[in-house]
Design a protein around this motif. Structure first.
Motif, PDB file in Angstrom:
ATOM      1  N   TYR A  35       0.812  -1.215   0.000  1.00  0.00           N
ATOM      2  CA  TYR A  35       0.000   0.000   0.000  1.00  0.00           C
ATOM      3  C   TYR A  35       0.848   1.269   0.000  1.00  0.00           C
ATOM      4  CZ  TYR A  35      -4.331  -2.469  -0.094  1.00  0.00           C
ATOM      5  OH  TYR A  35      -5.378  -3.252  -0.508  1.00  0.00           O
ATOM      6  N   ILE A  38       1.178   1.536  -3.684  1.00  0.00           N
ATOM      7  CA  ILE A  38      -0.112   1.944  -4.260  1.00  0.00           C
ATOM      8  C   ILE A  38      -0.316   3.454  -4.090  1.00  0.00           C
ATOM      9  CG2 ILE A  38      -2.615   1.881  -3.809  1.00  0.00           C
ATOM     10  CD1 ILE A  38      -1.903  -0.524  -5.344  1.00  0.00           C
ATOM     11  N   ARG A  39      -0.054   3.939  -2.916  1.00  0.00           N
ATOM     12  CA  ARG A  39      -0.322   5.360  -2.615  1.00  0.00           C
ATOM     13  C   ARG A  39       0.572   6.290  -3.425  1.00  0.00           C
ATOM     14  NH1 ARG A  39      -0.884   5.535   3.871  1.00  0.00           N
ATOM     15  NH2 ARG A  39      -1.838   7.562   3.486  1.00  0.00           N
ATOM     16  N   PHE A  48      -7.381   5.336  -4.469  1.00  0.00           N
ATOM     17  CA  PHE A  48      -7.384   5.158  -3.016  1.00  0.00           C
ATOM     18  C   PHE A  48      -7.505   6.486  -2.294  1.00  0.00           C
ATOM     19  CE2 PHE A  48      -5.929   1.114  -4.470  1.00  0.00           C
ATOM     20  CZ  PHE A  48      -6.402   0.226  -3.523  1.00  0.00           C
ATOM     21  N   TRP A  57      -6.454   5.261   7.048  1.00  0.00           N
ATOM     22  CA  TRP A  57      -5.464   4.308   6.542  1.00  0.00           C
ATOM     23  C   TRP A  57      -5.067   3.234   7.557  1.00  0.00           C
ATOM     24  CZ3 TRP A  57      -4.012   2.471   2.094  1.00  0.00           C
ATOM     25  CH2 TRP A  57      -4.333   3.184   0.952  1.00  0.00           C
ATOM     26  N   HIS A  60      -7.751   0.643   7.409  1.00  0.00           N
ATOM     27  CA  HIS A  60      -7.735  -0.075   6.132  1.00  0.00           C
ATOM     28  C   HIS A  60      -6.580  -1.085   6.091  1.00  0.00           C
ATOM     29  CE1 HIS A  60      -8.368  -0.902   1.924  1.00  0.00           C
ATOM     30  NE2 HIS A  60      -7.083  -0.699   1.711  1.00  0.00           N
ATOM     31  N   LEU A  61      -5.405  -0.662   6.527  1.00  0.00           N
ATOM     32  CA  LEU A  61      -4.251  -1.563   6.522  1.00  0.00           C
ATOM     33  C   LEU A  61      -4.477  -2.750   7.456  1.00  0.00           C
ATOM     34  CD1 LEU A  61      -1.389   1.077   6.429  1.00  0.00           C
ATOM     35  CD2 LEU A  61      -2.110  -0.442   4.556  1.00  0.00           C
ATOM     36  N   TRP A 100      -2.050  -3.274 -10.386  1.00  0.00           N
ATOM     37  CA  TRP A 100      -2.166  -3.821  -9.040  1.00  0.00           C
ATOM     38  C   TRP A 100      -1.297  -5.071  -8.905  1.00  0.00           C
ATOM     39  CZ3 TRP A 100      -4.021  -8.402  -6.894  1.00  0.00           C
ATOM     40  CH2 TRP A 100      -4.361  -8.352  -5.545  1.00  0.00           C
TER      41      TRP A 100
END
Length: 154
Positions: A35, A38-39, A48, A57, A60-61, A100
């Protein structure tokens, strides 16, 4: 689950015992490392950013750690439905899934021994294919011709 209780129980996925080195700290490293990527990503980061407030966050993590723990270690910690949030993303398509998977592969190869990276990637490829089919179905599109993405094609 403590390391001690994990070592007393053999987890089997697809008929193969999981390597002992696959544990909660490794899952956490993968999830957080992934992530982070991703960010920073130009394609996926904005998706996101639009859906997860900065203060959300950590939650979510933690949820993603639970998801992967449940998926690979069979801990049953994840209680959720991962597909609906993805179905709500307008324009989610092939390029997003491929990015992804590329970022995920890069992360697991960097963090995990090869046999564990392969386990993660096997699951990620299956999840991506399932989600791609579900997205097409939810849009009323045909799923004919949606072949699984294979790692060598990333």
């Amino acid at each position: 689950m403590s390391e001690d209780s994990r070592s007393r129980r053999t987890v089997v996925v697809d008929g193969v015992p999981l390597p002992d080195m696959l544990d909660e700290p490794m899952i956490r490293s993968v999830v957080h490392g992934f992530y982070d990527e991703i960010r920073r990503d130009d394609l996926l980061g904005p998706i996101f950013q639009d859906r997860i407030d900065p203060d959300d966050w950590p939650r979510h993590l933690a949820k993603m750690c639970d998801f992967w723990s449940s998926t690979l270690l069979r801990t049953h910690r994840y209680e959720g439905r991962p597909l609906p949030p993805h179905l709500a993303i307008v324009g989610l398509g092939e390029a997003h899934f491929r990015r992804w998977l590329k970022l995920f592969r890069s992360t697991v190869r960097r963090i995990c021994p090869p046999e564990v990276a392969n386990l993660f990637m096997d699951r990620a490829l299956r999840i991506a294919h399932s989600f791609r089919l579900a997205v097409a179905f939810s849009r009323g599109e045909t799923a004919i011709g949606i072949d699984p993405i294979v790692e060598r094609d990333l």
